[in-house]
Design a protein around this motif. Structure first.
Motif, PDB file in Angstrom:
ATOM      1  N   GLY A  40      -0.257 -15.012  -7.227  1.00 49.75           N
ATOM      2  CA  GLY A  40       0.301 -13.822  -6.583  1.00 49.75           C
ATOM      3  C   GLY A  40      -0.795 -12.866  -6.164  1.00 49.75           C
ATOM      4  O   GLY A  40      -1.786 -13.273  -5.543  1.00 49.75           O
ATOM      5  N   PRO A  41      -0.661 -11.580  -6.528  1.00 51.18           N
ATOM      6  CA  PRO A  41      -1.685 -10.600  -6.137  1.00 51.18           C
ATOM      7  C   PRO A  41      -3.077 -10.920  -6.693  1.00 51.18           C
ATOM      8  O   PRO A  41      -4.084 -10.470  -6.159  1.00 51.18           O
ATOM      9  CB  PRO A  41      -1.162  -9.283  -6.725  1.00 51.18           C
ATOM     10  CG  PRO A  41       0.298  -9.499  -6.924  1.00 51.18           C
ATOM     11  CD  PRO A  41       0.454 -10.950  -7.254  1.00 51.18           C
ATOM     12  N   CYS A  42      -3.121 -11.711  -7.778  1.00 50.28           N
ATOM     13  CA  CYS A  42      -4.395 -12.020  -8.439  1.00 50.28           C
ATOM     14  C   CYS A  42      -4.916 -13.403  -8.058  1.00 50.28           C
ATOM     15  O   CYS A  42      -5.781 -13.956  -8.753  1.00 50.28           O
ATOM     16  CB  CYS A  42      -4.237 -11.927  -9.956  1.00 50.28           C
ATOM     17  SG  CYS A  42      -3.759 -10.300 -10.552  1.00 50.28           S
ATOM     18  N   GLU A  43      -4.408 -13.966  -6.973  1.00 51.98           N
ATOM     19  CA  GLU A  43      -4.798 -15.321  -6.592  1.00 51.98           C
ATOM     20  C   GLU A  43      -6.301 -15.450  -6.369  1.00 51.98           C
ATOM     21  O   GLU A  43      -6.912 -16.473  -6.686  1.00 51.98           O
ATOM     22  CB  GLU A  43      -4.043 -15.732  -5.324  1.00 51.98           C
ATOM     23  CG  GLU A  43      -4.321 -17.168  -4.889  1.00 51.98           C
ATOM     24  CD  GLU A  43      -3.494 -17.573  -3.678  1.00 51.98           C
ATOM     25  OE1 GLU A  43      -3.619 -18.730  -3.241  1.00 51.98           O
ATOM     26  OE2 GLU A  43      -2.717 -16.722  -3.180  1.00 51.98           O
ATOM     27  N   CYS A  44      -6.928 -14.395  -5.859  1.00 54.09           N
ATOM     28  CA  CYS A  44      -8.372 -14.441  -5.583  1.00 54.09           C
ATOM     29  C   CYS A  44      -9.182 -13.760  -6.686  1.00 54.09           C
ATOM     30  O   CYS A  44     -10.372 -13.452  -6.502  1.00 54.09           O
ATOM     31  CB  CYS A  44      -8.671 -13.782  -4.245  1.00 54.09           C
ATOM     32  SG  CYS A  44      -7.924 -14.631  -2.842  1.00 54.09           S
ATOM     33  N   GLY A  45      -8.572 -13.504  -7.816  1.00 53.64           N
ATOM     34  CA  GLY A  45      -9.242 -12.822  -8.922  1.00 53.64           C
ATOM     35  C   GLY A  45      -8.364 -11.721  -9.475  1.00 53.64           C
ATOM     36  O   GLY A  45      -7.501 -11.172  -8.767  1.00 53.64           O
ATOM     37  N   HIS A  46      -8.566 -11.409 -10.743  1.00 51.62           N
ATOM     38  CA  HIS A  46      -7.723 -10.410 -11.398  1.00 51.62           C
ATOM     39  C   HIS A  46      -7.805  -9.056 -10.703  1.00 51.62           C
ATOM     40  O   HIS A  46      -8.891  -8.563 -10.368  1.00 51.62           O
ATOM     41  CB  HIS A  46      -8.155 -10.250 -12.857  1.00 51.62           C
ATOM     42  CG  HIS A  46      -7.398  -9.188 -13.588  1.00 51.62           C
ATOM     43  ND1 HIS A  46      -6.040  -9.253 -13.786  1.00 51.62           N
ATOM     44  CD2 HIS A  46      -7.816  -8.008 -14.153  1.00 51.62           C
ATOM     45  CE1 HIS A  46      -5.641  -8.183 -14.448  1.00 51.62           C
ATOM     46  NE2 HIS A  46      -6.695  -7.414 -14.678  1.00 51.62           N
ATOM     47  N   ARG A  47      -6.654  -8.476 -10.469  1.00 51.08           N
ATOM     48  CA  ARG A  47      -6.572  -7.148  -9.857  1.00 51.08           C
ATOM     49  C   ARG A  47      -5.994  -6.174 -10.880  1.00 51.08           C
ATOM     50  O   ARG A  47      -4.910  -6.386 -11.411  1.00 51.08           O
ATOM     51  CB  ARG A  47      -5.691  -7.178  -8.601  1.00 51.08           C
ATOM     52  CG  ARG A  47      -6.330  -7.965  -7.460  1.00 51.08           C
ATOM     53  CD  ARG A  47      -5.363  -8.150  -6.299  1.00 51.08           C
ATOM     54  NE  ARG A  47      -4.961  -6.887  -5.715  1.00 51.08           N
ATOM     55  CZ  ARG A  47      -5.666  -6.208  -4.807  1.00 51.08           C
ATOM     56  NH1 ARG A  47      -6.837  -6.666  -4.393  1.00 51.08           N
ATOM     57  NH2 ARG A  47      -5.212  -5.079  -4.310  1.00 51.08           N
ATOM     58  N   LYS A  48      -6.749  -5.110 -11.141  1.00 51.72           N
ATOM     59  CA  LYS A  48      -6.336  -4.131 -12.133  1.00 51.72           C
ATOM     60  C   LYS A  48      -5.285  -3.189 -11.542  1.00 51.72           C
ATOM     61  O   LYS A  48      -4.992  -3.218 -10.338  1.00 51.72           O
ATOM     62  CB  LYS A  48      -7.551  -3.343 -12.624  1.00 51.72           C
ATOM     63  CG  LYS A  48      -8.600  -4.216 -13.285  1.00 51.72           C
ATOM     64  CD  LYS A  48      -9.794  -3.393 -13.753  1.00 51.72           C
ATOM     65  CE  LYS A  48     -10.847  -4.274 -14.416  1.00 51.72           C
ATOM     66  NZ  LYS A  48     -12.028  -3.509 -14.871  1.00 51.72           N
ATOM     67  N   TRP A  49      -4.750  -2.327 -12.407  1.00 52.88           N
ATOM     68  CA  TRP A  49      -3.674  -1.428 -11.969  1.00 52.88           C
ATOM     69  C   TRP A  49      -4.109  -0.541 -10.815  1.00 52.88           C
ATOM     70  O   TRP A  49      -3.328  -0.247  -9.921  1.00 52.88           O
ATOM     71  CB  TRP A  49      -3.174  -0.582 -13.137  1.00 52.88           C
ATOM     72  CG  TRP A  49      -4.245   0.172 -13.882  1.00 52.88           C
ATOM     73  CD1 TRP A  49      -4.865  -0.211 -15.038  1.00 52.88           C
ATOM     74  CD2 TRP A  49      -4.840   1.413 -13.504  1.00 52.88           C
ATOM     75  NE1 TRP A  49      -5.811   0.726 -15.404  1.00 52.88           N
ATOM     76  CE2 TRP A  49      -5.809   1.726 -14.484  1.00 52.88           C
ATOM     77  CE3 TRP A  49      -4.634   2.293 -12.444  1.00 52.88           C
ATOM     78  CZ2 TRP A  49      -6.581   2.881 -14.426  1.00 52.88           C
ATOM     79  CZ3 TRP A  49      -5.399   3.458 -12.385  1.00 52.88           C
ATOM     80  CH2 TRP A  49      -6.361   3.728 -13.365  1.00 52.88           C
ATOM     81  N   GLU A  50      -5.388  -0.107 -10.807  1.00 52.65           N
ATOM     82  CA  GLU A  50      -5.849   0.768  -9.727  1.00 52.65           C
ATOM     83  C   GLU A  50      -5.840   0.037  -8.393  1.00 52.65           C
ATOM     84  O   GLU A  50      -5.544   0.618  -7.347  1.00 52.65           O
ATOM     85  CB  GLU A  50      -7.253   1.286 -10.043  1.00 52.65           C
ATOM     86  CG  GLU A  50      -7.714   2.382  -9.076  1.00 52.65           C
ATOM     87  CD  GLU A  50      -9.012   3.021  -9.522  1.00 52.65           C
ATOM     88  OE1 GLU A  50      -9.192   4.224  -9.270  1.00 52.65           O
ATOM     89  OE2 GLU A  50      -9.857   2.322 -10.123  1.00 52.65           O
ATOM     90  N   GLN A  51      -6.148  -1.260  -8.424  1.00 52.13           N
ATOM     91  CA  GLN A  51      -6.165  -2.059  -7.192  1.00 52.13           C
ATOM     92  C   GLN A  51      -4.758  -2.431  -6.737  1.00 52.13           C
ATOM     93  O   GLN A  51      -4.520  -2.631  -5.547  1.00 52.13           O
ATOM     94  CB  GLN A  51      -6.987  -3.323  -7.423  1.00 52.13           C
ATOM     95  CG  GLN A  51      -8.456  -3.060  -7.732  1.00 52.13           C
ATOM     96  CD  GLN A  51      -9.161  -4.312  -8.238  1.00 52.13           C
ATOM     97  OE1 GLN A  51      -8.773  -4.909  -9.241  1.00 52.13           O
ATOM     98  NE2 GLN A  51     -10.203  -4.718  -7.539  1.00 52.13           N
TER      99      GLN A  51
END
Length: 300
Positions: A40-51
């Motif tokens: 999903g949103p983290c498919e290309c790497g972990h995305r934190k809450w700010e991102q």
């Protein structure tokens, strides 16, 4: 439409980037890096809450339809600086009082010393009875979070931080909008307090040191002249700014503190301030400036 969804959409309409907080808490509801599925949103790497904070109404509706999440506002992406005026630890909106001044009282005193009223801006009451003041961040300047830099019980949230938005609820109470529909620009005097010092300095050469002392002497003369000629209504604010500006030269060893204090004390009294007013303003402004300017700016 549930109240939490309405609150999230209302914040997004203002251009504020929101993300879900666990129901009834102030903790993000998004997964951490260790549990990241990389989909999903983290498919290309972990995305934190700010991102992952967003203003997209469809994403907001999809998220808040799953649970009555509280509303987190990511202050950095939202272009906000939020001032958190807290209460002493043994004080709340429903409990006993404390002799320690509240964050609101300390902030009000700082505003008065800077020659301004407490800014009229969008604000919320927190669940603990404190207050959040919302300001728009100045363009081109990246401010981080602070804790006690402005004054005791006065914290700020900007890049890397978030606040709980109005409409959220916790066991301690609700977050409620108080007044103002628009966030005012961050006051210039507050920006000067929050602007971080530059990176570590190397030891200056003898030539640089001599040049620095010469510049410091010139700055002292100019600031003293500005204070002495300040008009009624601006005298204490001018003295406050002068002490903040000259404090860095004290921290760097270019000017003795006693020299700065004597010069500005004389200038302040010449402008019409009382000796006690000068002394109080100088002490607090110099203390702050010396503490926050231990590293010389612009050194290679």
């Amino acid at each position: 439409m549930n109240a939490h969804l309405t609150a999230a959409l209302t914040a997004a309409v203002r251009g504020w980037h929101v993300f879900p907080l666990r129901p009834g808490t102030k903790r993000p509801a998004l997964h951490g890096e260790a549990a990241c599925p990389r989909t999903g949103p983290c498919e290309c790497g972990h995305r934190k809450w700010e991102q992952r904070a967003t203003t997209d109404p469809e994403r907001i509706r999809a998220t808040w339809s799953r649970a009555p999440y509280n509303v987190g506002i990511a202050t950095g992406p939202s272009g906000l600086v939020v001032v958190d005026l807290d209460l002493p630890k043994n004080t709340s909106k429903d409990k006993g009082s404390s002799d320690a001044p509240s964050g609101a009282a300390s902030f009000g005193a700082l505003c008065e010393r800077a020659g301004h009223a407490v800014p009229d801006t969008y604000r919320t009451r927190t669940a603990s009875g404190g207050t959040h003041l919302y300001f728009t961040a100045p363009p081109g300047i990246r401010l981080g979070n602070s804790a006690g830099t402005v004054a005791p019980l006065v914290d700020t949230r900007a890049h890397g931080g978030y606040v709980v938005g109005a409409g959220s609820t916790t066991p301690a109470g609700a977050y409620e909008a108080l007044c103002g529909s628009v966030a005012a620009p961050l006051p210039g005097w507050l920006l000067s307090v929050l602007t971080p010092a530059q990176g570590p300095a190397q030891r200056p050469s003898v030539a640089v040191a001599v040049q620095s002392r010469s510049y410091a002497d010139m700055a002292l003369a100019n600031e003293s002249r500005n204070v002495a000629s300040a008009v009624t209504g601006q005298r204490e604010a001018t003295l406050f700014r002068a002490a903040r500006a000259l404090g860095r030269f004290v921290a760097w060893g270019d000017l003795p503190r006693s020299v700065v204090e004597d010069a500005l004390q004389e200038a302040g009294e010449a402008a019409g301030l009382s000796a006690s007013e000068c002394h109080s303003t100088l002490r607090s402004a110099l203390n702050w400036s010396v503490a926050h300017n231990q590293r010389r700016r612009g050194a290679a």
